[in-house]
Design a protein around this motif. Sequence first.
Motif, PDB file in Angstrom:
ATOM      1  N   CYS A  50       0.841  -1.214   0.000  1.00  0.00           N
ATOM      2  CA  CYS A  50       0.000   0.000   0.000  1.00  0.00           C
ATOM      3  C   CYS A  50       0.872   1.260   0.000  1.00  0.00           C
ATOM      4  CB  CYS A  50      -0.916   0.025   1.231  1.00  0.00           C
ATOM      5  SG  CYS A  50      -2.205  -1.206   1.207  1.00  0.00           S
ATOM      6  N   ALA A  51       1.904   1.254   0.871  1.00  0.00           N
ATOM      7  CA  ALA A  51       2.750   2.452   0.983  1.00  0.00           C
ATOM      8  C   ALA A  51       3.518   2.697  -0.318  1.00  0.00           C
ATOM      9  CB  ALA A  51       3.710   2.304   2.155  1.00  0.00           C
ATOM     10  N   LEU A  52       3.969   1.626  -0.918  1.00  0.00           N
ATOM     11  CA  LEU A  52       4.712   1.748  -2.181  1.00  0.00           C
ATOM     12  C   LEU A  52       3.800   2.253  -3.301  1.00  0.00           C
ATOM     13  CD1 LEU A  52       7.605   1.253  -3.058  1.00  0.00           C
ATOM     14  CD2 LEU A  52       7.021  -1.122  -3.518  1.00  0.00           C
ATOM     15  N   SER A  53       2.510   2.000  -3.159  1.00  0.00           N
ATOM     16  CA  SER A  53       1.551   2.461  -4.169  1.00  0.00           C
ATOM     17  C   SER A  53       1.039   3.866  -3.881  1.00  0.00           C
ATOM     18  CB  SER A  53       0.363   1.499  -4.227  1.00  0.00           C
ATOM     19  OG  SER A  53       0.815   0.216  -4.531  1.00  0.00           O
ATOM     20  N   GLY A  54       1.582   4.491  -2.857  1.00  0.00           N
ATOM     21  CA  GLY A  54       1.260   5.895  -2.617  1.00  0.00           C
ATOM     22  C   GLY A  54       0.211   6.148  -1.559  1.00  0.00           C
ATOM     23  N   PHE A  55      -0.237   5.087  -0.879  1.00  0.00           N
ATOM     24  CA  PHE A  55      -1.249   5.295   0.157  1.00  0.00           C
ATOM     25  C   PHE A  55      -0.568   5.552   1.500  1.00  0.00           C
ATOM     26  CE2 PHE A  55      -3.322   2.648  -3.019  1.00  0.00           C
ATOM     27  CZ  PHE A  55      -4.520   3.333  -3.199  1.00  0.00           C
ATOM     28  N   LEU A  71       7.658  -2.902  11.045  1.00  0.00           N
ATOM     29  CA  LEU A  71       8.276  -1.791  10.302  1.00  0.00           C
ATOM     30  C   LEU A  71       9.702  -2.151   9.878  1.00  0.00           C
ATOM     31  CD1 LEU A  71       6.968   1.234  12.435  1.00  0.00           C
ATOM     32  CD2 LEU A  71       6.281   0.637  10.105  1.00  0.00           C
ATOM     33  N   ALA A  72      10.405  -2.857  10.779  1.00  0.00           N
ATOM     34  CA  ALA A  72      11.789  -3.260  10.456  1.00  0.00           C
ATOM     35  C   ALA A  72      11.782  -4.241   9.274  1.00  0.00           C
ATOM     36  CB  ALA A  72      12.439  -3.888  11.681  1.00  0.00           C
ATOM     37  N   THR A  73      10.804  -5.146   9.270  1.00  0.00           N
ATOM     38  CA  THR A  73      10.709  -6.108   8.157  1.00  0.00           C
ATOM     39  C   THR A  73      10.433  -5.374   6.842  1.00  0.00           C
ATOM     40  OG1 THR A  73       9.856  -7.754   9.673  1.00  0.00           O
ATOM     41  CG2 THR A  73       9.462  -8.163   7.333  1.00  0.00           C
ATOM     42  N   ILE A  74       9.499  -4.419   6.912  1.00  0.00           N
ATOM     43  CA  ILE A  74       9.167  -3.649   5.703  1.00  0.00           C
ATOM     44  C   ILE A  74      10.407  -2.915   5.196  1.00  0.00           C
ATOM     45  CG2 ILE A  74       7.811  -1.705   4.812  1.00  0.00           C
ATOM     46  CD1 ILE A  74       5.633  -2.516   6.901  1.00  0.00           C
ATOM     47  N   SER A  75      11.124  -2.309   6.150  1.00  0.00           N
ATOM     48  CA  SER A  75      12.311  -1.547   5.782  1.00  0.00           C
ATOM     49  C   SER A  75      13.338  -2.461   5.094  1.00  0.00           C
ATOM     50  CB  SER A  75      12.870  -0.918   7.058  1.00  0.00           C
ATOM     51  OG  SER A  75      13.967  -0.173   6.772  1.00  0.00           O
ATOM     52  N   GLY A  76      13.543  -3.651   5.671  1.00  0.00           N
ATOM     53  CA  GLY A  76      14.484  -4.615   5.089  1.00  0.00           C
ATOM     54  C   GLY A  76      14.030  -5.061   3.702  1.00  0.00           C
ATOM     55  N   GLU A  90      14.479   6.557  -3.829  1.00  0.00           N
ATOM     56  CA  GLU A  90      13.475   7.596  -3.492  1.00  0.00           C
ATOM     57  C   GLU A  90      12.135   6.937  -3.184  1.00  0.00           C
ATOM     58  OE1 GLU A  90      15.175   8.192  -6.909  1.00  0.00           O
ATOM     59  OE2 GLU A  90      16.655   8.543  -5.347  1.00  0.00           O
ATOM     60  N   GLN A  91      11.807   5.923  -3.975  1.00  0.00           N
ATOM     61  CA  GLN A  91      10.541   5.213  -3.728  1.00  0.00           C
ATOM     62  C   GLN A  91      10.567   4.516  -2.364  1.00  0.00           C
ATOM     63  OE1 GLN A  91      10.614   3.046  -7.541  1.00  0.00           O
ATOM     64  NE2 GLN A  91       8.481   3.604  -7.771  1.00  0.00           N
ATOM     65  N   ARG A  92      11.700   3.945  -2.032  1.00  0.00           N
ATOM     66  CA  ARG A  92      11.842   3.279  -0.726  1.00  0.00           C
ATOM     67  C   ARG A  92      11.619   4.281   0.410  1.00  0.00           C
ATOM     68  NH1 ARG A  92      15.484   2.975   3.280  1.00  0.00           N
ATOM     69  NH2 ARG A  92      16.869   4.445   2.229  1.00  0.00           N
ATOM     70  N   GLN A  93      12.301   5.436   0.283  1.00  0.00           N
ATOM     71  CA  GLN A  93      12.192   6.434   1.351  1.00  0.00           C
ATOM     72  C   GLN A  93      10.769   6.958   1.469  1.00  0.00           C
ATOM     73  OE1 GLN A  93      15.109   9.557   1.078  1.00  0.00           O
ATOM     74  NE2 GLN A  93      16.714   8.117   0.575  1.00  0.00           N
ATOM     75  N   ALA A  94      10.141   7.193   0.307  1.00  0.00           N
ATOM     76  CA  ALA A  94       8.772   7.732   0.329  1.00  0.00           C
ATOM     77  C   ALA A  94       7.819   6.715   0.956  1.00  0.00           C
ATOM     78  CB  ALA A  94       8.325   8.073  -1.094  1.00  0.00           C
ATOM     79  N   ALA A  95       8.024   5.444   0.631  1.00  0.00           N
ATOM     80  CA  ALA A  95       7.133   4.407   1.180  1.00  0.00           C
ATOM     81  C   ALA A  95       7.275   4.341   2.689  1.00  0.00           C
ATOM     82  CB  ALA A  95       7.448   3.056   0.546  1.00  0.00           C
ATOM     83  N   ILE A  96       8.491   4.386   3.169  1.00  0.00           N
ATOM     84  CA  ILE A  96       8.713   4.308   4.626  1.00  0.00           C
ATOM     85  C   ILE A  96       8.015   5.475   5.323  1.00  0.00           C
ATOM     86  CG2 ILE A  96      10.507   4.603   6.402  1.00  0.00           C
ATOM     87  CD1 ILE A  96      12.248   2.719   4.719  1.00  0.00           C
ATOM     88  N   LYS A  97       8.123   6.658   4.710  1.00  0.00           N
ATOM     89  CA  LYS A  97       7.506   7.849   5.323  1.00  0.00           C
ATOM     90  C   LYS A  97       5.987   7.734   5.414  1.00  0.00           C
ATOM     91  CE  LYS A  97      10.685  11.572   4.315  1.00  0.00           C
ATOM     92  NZ  LYS A  97      11.014  12.355   3.160  1.00  0.00           N
ATOM     93  N   ARG A  98       5.418   6.953   4.494  1.00  0.00           N
ATOM     94  CA  ARG A  98       3.947   6.871   4.457  1.00  0.00           C
ATOM     95  C   ARG A  98       3.372   5.938   5.520  1.00  0.00           C
ATOM     96  NH1 ARG A  98       4.692   6.098  -1.328  1.00  0.00           N
ATOM     97  NH2 ARG A  98       4.790   8.182  -2.226  1.00  0.00           N
ATOM     98  N   ILE A  99       4.207   5.160   6.183  1.00  0.00           N
ATOM     99  CA  ILE A  99       3.681   4.195   7.168  1.00  0.00           C
ATOM    100  C   ILE A  99       3.889   4.727   8.581  1.00  0.00           C
ATOM    101  CG2 ILE A  99       3.690   1.798   7.955  1.00  0.00           C
ATOM    102  CD1 ILE A  99       5.044   1.030   5.340  1.00  0.00           C
ATOM    103  N   SER A 100       2.799   4.799   9.329  1.00  0.00           N
ATOM    104  CA  SER A 100       2.901   5.244  10.720  1.00  0.00           C
ATOM    105  C   SER A 100       2.326   4.171  11.633  1.00  0.00           C
ATOM    106  CB  SER A 100       2.090   6.527  10.949  1.00  0.00           C
ATOM    107  OG  SER A 100       2.388   7.463   9.967  1.00  0.00           O
ATOM    108  N   PRO A 101       2.879   4.092  12.839  1.00  0.00           N
ATOM    109  CA  PRO A 101       2.343   3.103  13.777  1.00  0.00           C
ATOM    110  C   PRO A 101       1.032   3.590  14.398  1.00  0.00           C
ATOM    111  CG  PRO A 101       4.187   4.297  14.761  1.00  0.00           C
ATOM    112  CD  PRO A 101       4.043   4.823  13.370  1.00  0.00           C
ATOM    113  N   ALA A 102       0.144   2.657  14.670  1.00  0.00           N
ATOM    114  CA  ALA A 102      -1.100   3.001  15.391  1.00  0.00           C
ATOM    115  C   ALA A 102      -1.254   1.974  16.498  1.00  0.00           C
ATOM    116  CB  ALA A 102      -2.286   2.945  14.437  1.00  0.00           C
TER     117      ALA A 102
END
Length: 281
Positions: A50-55, A71-76, A90-102
Motif C-alpha cells: 500500500c505504501a509503495l503504491s502511494g497510500f 516496520l523493520a521487516t518492511i524496511s528490510g 526515493e521510492q523506498r524512502q517515500a514508502a517508509i515515510k507513508r507508514i505510521s504506527p497506530a
Amino acid sequence: MVEVKERPKERTSPRAQPARAGEGNDTAPPFRKIGVIGAGQMGNGIAHVCALSGFNVLLNDVAADRITEGLATISGNLARQVSRQRISDEQRQAAIKRISPATTLDELSDCDLVIESATEQEEIKRKIFTALCPVPLMELVEVIRGIATDDATFEATKHFIAKLGKQIAVAEDFPAFIVNRILLPMINEAIYTLYEGVGNVESIDTAMRLGAHHPMGPLELADFIGLDTCLSVMQVLHEGLADSKYRPCPLLVKYVEAGWLGRKTQRGFYDYRGDKPVPTR
Ligand SMILES: NC(=O)c1ccc[n+]([C@@H]2O[C@H](COP(=O)([O-])OP(=O)(O)OC[C@H]3O[C@@H](n4cnc5c(N)ncnc54)[C@H](O)[C@@H]3O)[C@@H](O)[C@H]2O)c1
C-alpha cells in the motif's frame, strides 16, 4: 472490512511508478488512508504494498514492539527491492515515510479502508470487528443544525440517516450537543464521587446499574469511551459554557496524565490485563 489474501508481489520494472493513491476509477470513492491491523507476515506485506503504491498507512498490532518489528521487516524488504533495482531509493524512502504506527484501533477511525490481517483466531477477529464497528450498534444519529444550515440540506441529511435505519435526534450547535452534554457530566460526577471517597469503583458502578437501570456503570462506561476522550469533552463543556459545574475531576486528569486511558490502554478505573476487569481503586 477487507481481508486481503494475496502475498505482496515484487515489482518487475526497475522504475515502475506506482499508481497514485486515490486515482483510478473515477466513480469510486478515493481511498487515501489505509489501516492495517496485524503487523505480522501478511500485515507488513500489505502495508508495504500500500505504501509503495502511494497510500498513507496506519499499521496496528497488539503491542508497540510488534509494530516496530513489522516496520523493520518492511524496511528490510524495501531495501532488498532497491538492491535488486526493482524500485528506486526515493521510492523506498517515500514508502517508509507513508507508514505510521497506530497502537490503538481508535487511531484508525479516519481511515478510508481498514484491512484486517491479525492472527487467525476467530475470537481475536471477533473482538477486532466489535471494537472497530461500534457505530452499527448505535441506534441514534445526532444531527446538528448549524446556524446557516438551509432547509434543503437539513431534509436531505435526515433522509440519508433514515435510509441507514437510524433514529434522529436534532440538536442545536452548542458544546457537546445533547448526548455528551448530559452523559459526560454524569460520568464526571461519578469520578468526583470516587475521588471524594463516597464510594469505590465497584459500589459506584453497581449503584448506577441497579439503582438507575443503566446498562453499564459510569466508570465502566468511561473506560469504554476512553478517559482522554471523557476529559476532552469536559474541557469543551468547561471552556465553551464557562460554567464551573463542568470542571473536570482532578482524578480524571490524573488518570489521563498517567496514560491510564481505559480499555484501550488496558488500565483505567479497571485493570483489563487479567481474565476479568479488576477495579483499580
Ligand atoms: N501468512 C500467509 O501467507 C497468509 C496467507 C493468506 C491469509 N493469511 C491470513 O492473514 C492473517 C494474518 O496471518 P499472518 O501470517 O500475517 O500471521 P502472523 O502471525 O504473522 O501475524 C499476525 C499478527 O496479528 C497480530 N495480532 C494478534 N491479535 C491482534 C489484535 N487483536 N489486534 C491487532 N493485531 C493482532 C499478532 O501480534 C501478529 O503480529 C490470518 O488471518 C491468516 O489466515 C495469511
